[in-house]
Design a protein around this motif. Structure first.
Motif, short mmCIF file in Angstrom:
data_model
loop_
_atom_site.label_atom_id
_atom_site.label_comp_id
_atom_site.label_asym_id
_atom_site.label_seq_id
_atom_site.Cartn_x
_atom_site.Cartn_y
_atom_site.Cartn_z
N VAL A 13 85.86 66.71 -13.68
CA VAL A 13 86.50 65.48 -14.16
C VAL A 13 86.19 64.28 -13.27
N LEU A 14 86.18 64.46 -11.95
CA LEU A 14 86.04 63.32 -11.04
C LEU A 14 84.61 62.81 -10.97
N ASN A 15 84.49 61.50 -10.79
CA ASN A 15 83.16 60.89 -10.68
C ASN A 15 82.79 60.70 -9.21
N SER A 16 81.65 60.08 -8.95
CA SER A 16 81.16 59.93 -7.58
C SER A 16 82.08 59.04 -6.74
N ASP A 17 82.66 57.99 -7.34
CA ASP A 17 83.59 57.13 -6.60
C ASP A 17 84.84 57.91 -6.20
N ASP A 18 85.32 58.77 -7.11
CA ASP A 18 86.48 59.60 -6.79
C ASP A 18 86.16 60.55 -5.63
N THR A 19 84.95 61.11 -5.65
CA THR A 19 84.53 62.02 -4.59
C THR A 19 84.53 61.33 -3.24
N LYS A 20 84.00 60.11 -3.20
CA LYS A 20 83.98 59.35 -1.95
C LYS A 20 85.40 59.05 -1.47
N ALA A 21 86.30 58.77 -2.43
CA ALA A 21 87.68 58.49 -2.06
C ALA A 21 88.35 59.72 -1.47
N LEU A 22 88.13 60.88 -2.09
CA LEU A 22 88.72 62.11 -1.58
C LEU A 22 88.18 62.43 -0.18
N ALA A 23 86.88 62.28 -0.01
CA ALA A 23 86.28 62.54 1.31
C ALA A 23 86.84 61.59 2.36
N PHE A 24 87.02 60.33 1.99
CA PHE A 24 87.58 59.35 2.92
C PHE A 24 89.00 59.76 3.34
N LEU A 25 89.81 60.18 2.39
CA LEU A 25 91.19 60.57 2.68
C LEU A 25 91.24 61.81 3.58
N CYS A 26 90.20 62.64 3.51
CA CYS A 26 90.17 63.88 4.29
C CYS A 26 89.38 63.75 5.59
N LYS A 27 88.95 62.56 5.93
CA LYS A 27 88.09 62.39 7.11
C LYS A 27 88.76 62.89 8.38
N ASP A 28 90.05 62.62 8.55
CA ASP A 28 90.73 63.04 9.77
C ASP A 28 90.93 64.55 9.82
N ILE A 29 90.82 65.21 8.67
CA ILE A 29 90.93 66.66 8.61
C ILE A 29 89.58 67.30 8.92
N LEU A 30 88.52 66.74 8.32
CA LEU A 30 87.19 67.32 8.46
C LEU A 30 86.57 67.07 9.82
N LYS A 31 86.85 65.89 10.41
CA LYS A 31 86.29 65.54 11.71
C LYS A 31 84.76 65.61 11.70
N CYS A 32 84.15 65.09 10.68
CA CYS A 32 82.69 65.11 10.61
C CYS A 32 82.23 63.93 9.76
N ASP A 33 80.92 63.77 9.65
CA ASP A 33 80.33 62.70 8.86
C ASP A 33 80.55 63.01 7.38
N ILE A 34 81.43 62.27 6.72
CA ILE A 34 81.77 62.57 5.34
C ILE A 34 80.71 62.09 4.35
N SER A 35 79.69 61.38 4.82
CA SER A 35 78.63 60.94 3.91
C SER A 35 77.86 62.13 3.35
N SER A 36 77.97 63.28 4.01
CA SER A 36 77.27 64.47 3.53
C SER A 36 78.03 65.22 2.45
N VAL A 37 79.26 64.80 2.14
CA VAL A 37 80.03 65.44 1.07
C VAL A 37 79.43 65.03 -0.27
N GLU A 38 78.91 65.99 -1.01
CA GLU A 38 78.17 65.68 -2.23
C GLU A 38 79.00 65.75 -3.50
N SER A 39 80.07 66.52 -3.48
CA SER A 39 80.87 66.73 -4.70
C SER A 39 82.26 67.19 -4.31
#
Length: 503
Positions: A13-39
């Motif tokens: 259901v989610l599009n690429s903008d949604d994916t970027k938003a989710l990755a941004f919100l989880c940045k403090d959890i992942l502790k890594c470069d979120i630009s590599s999150v593809e989906s």
């Protein structure tokens, strides 16, 4: 609908903008470069590896969909009423930035980029760069963090005053939380941040901003073929040495592994370490992976080395440049032949879950586990630690041992030892959360407290410390490392504890 089916539905259901938003919100959890999150699926797999998302813990998924306002999807997945009863892993700071981004239009974003023209690279100011991407670049340049909102406040006060007020409200709410809980600063710290703060570091923590790397010396004793027949080769220790090297390198230590060291080599290596100038370093760590006995460890020549002989090399007399700095010892070695047995939990408390250590091979007559001490009836494989009474009476030492005096500790010939693998796993998991070392060791103890084999053998590590401050490692700027596993070699590890003994 099964949980994994729900995750797949979200991905569809989610599009690429949604994916970027989710990755941004989880940045403090992942502790890594979120630009590599593809989906979304890619993100969900990473969150599962961090143990913050599962069928039993769907709260993060529900909160993410709630923040990005996909309420229809929440209803379809029957997650609308799912709320966590504990602290939410999405930080209020991250939610604030996302909410601000939603209210910043294209014209305002253009003005923000104009004001940041001298601070950010031109690639971050291009027309197609989103507000969230600008925020990320500001964080990389150390212009923005949960405790450093001044630059963003100033920009928004010029560009969109209403959003500036939103930041003020956030700061007021965080200040109230700090007063109520007694916590002043809950944000993760990076090494660059520690350097920037300099003398403003909390006086209760050891300084961790030295210009040179700290040093980690690992003694990895495996081949005991030239010593007593009672001391067998320590199969599986390579997994411990590799995991330790990866983790301490990630923590910005200079790592040296001494394989198959004799007694004389162990002592000479410690003396060489003591002769160095540590004045520009923060601390020293020493890890011993070997066979042992009460009060000491063995070199591969079968000669005993007392722990006190090793620690005294780094005391204030012999190594003045380490005075006032933490000296950390982690001992994985047999301390004796006793086996820790499980005891019934108190009637008014729930029993700890037992995790079998015989999932690959059955237990039965003639079945032997491996230990790291001299052979004993049953040839138990133990890595027990050195006795606490051997600790020198000096400040700023911490010694963490895999098991109490006289007891064995478990080593898996394929996956390494319970203690070292748990230590590495918890360092990777908790250093990004700004946990101090003693708190991390308590988590290691909790880890092993839940483990047993079919014979109800258990193992409880212990630590002894006369540290005068907290040891809080700076959060590495590199992504969290992958730990090796028996089945995957150097591929990504899901931080699962080994559950089998050699039989």
């Amino acid at each position: 609908m099964e949980f994994r089916e729900k995750l797949l539905k979200v991905d569809q259901v989610l599009n690429s903008d949604d994916t970027k938003a989710l990755a941004f919100l989880c940045k403090d959890i992942l502790k890594c470069d979120i630009s590599s999150v593809e989906s979304p699926i890619d993100l969900f797999q990473r969150l599962e590896e961090k143990d913050v998302l599962s069928e039993d813990q769907p709260y993060l998924l529900a909160d993410l969909l709630r923040v990005i306002e996909h309420f229809k999807l929440l209803r379809e997945l029957d997650l609308n009423s799912t709320m966590s009863t504990t602290v939410n892993p999405i930080t209020p700071y991250r939610k604030l930035l996302y909410e601000l981004s939603k209210d910043i239009g294209q014209k305002e974003l253009k003005n923000i980029k104009f004001l940041l023209n001298n601070d950010l690279q031109s690639s971050a100011l291009e027309l197609n760069v989103s507000t969230l991407e600008v925020f990320l670049e500001m964080e990389r340049k150390d212009l923005l963090s949960s405790s450093n909102l001044l630059r963003l406040e100033k920009i928004l006060k010029d560009v969109r005053p209403a959003l500036w007020k939103q930041i003020q409200q956030f700061k007021d709410s965080q200040g109230k939380i700090a007063q109520e809980t007694g916590l002043v600063d809950l944000r993760p710290r990076s090494s660059s941040d520690a350097s920037r703060r300099g003398k403003d570091l909390d006086a209760k923590e050891y300084p961790m901003s030295g210009p040179k790397k700290s040093y980690c010396l690992i003694f990895n004793n495996f081949d005991f073929s030239s010593s007593s027949p009672e001391l067998s080769d320590r199969t599986g220790t390579h997994m411990d040495a590799e995991s330790l090297s990866i983790v301490f390198d990630w923590l910005d230590f200079e790592v040296k592994v001494e394989p198959n060291a004799t007694r004389d080599k162990m002592l000479s290596s410690m003396r060489e370490l003591a002769s160095r100038d540590h004045s520009e370093m923060d601390c020293v760590a020493c890890v011993i992976l070997s066979h042992g006995l009460k009060g000491g460890v063995y070199g591969v020549d079968g000669e005993e080395v007392q722990l006190e002989e090793l620690t005294e090399c780094l005391n204030g007399v012999r190594c003045a440049s380490l005075i006032g700095k933490p000296k950390l010892f982690f001992i994985q070695a047999c301390q004796g032949n006793k086996m820790e047995q499980g005891v019934p939990a108190q009637a008014n408390r729930p029993a700890l879950p037992e995790v079998s250590d015989q999932t690959e091979r059955p237990s039965g007559p003639g079945v032997h586990a491996q230990t790291d001490g001299p052979s004993s009836p049953g040839d138990l494989c133990s890595d027990a630690s050195v006795a606490s009474e051997t600790l020198p009476s000096m400040a700023d030492f911490l010694t963490a041992m895999s098991t109490p005096p006289s007891y064995v500790s478990v080593r898996n010939p394929e996956k390494g030892t319970w203690f070292i693998q748990s230590l590495c796993r918890n360092l990777v998991r908790l250093v990004p959360s700004d946990k101090d070392l003693v708190s991390i060791l308590i988590e290691v103890i909790q880890d092993l407290k839940k483990k047993s084999n079919s014979s109800n053998w258990r193992q409880i590590p212990e630590y002894t410390t006369n540290l005068t401050k907290l040891v809080v490692f700076p959060v590495p700027e590199r992504p969290c490392p992958s730990l090796p596993t028996a089945s995957t070699g150097s591929r990504k590890c899901r931080f699962s504890m080994p559950h089998t003994l050699m039989v």
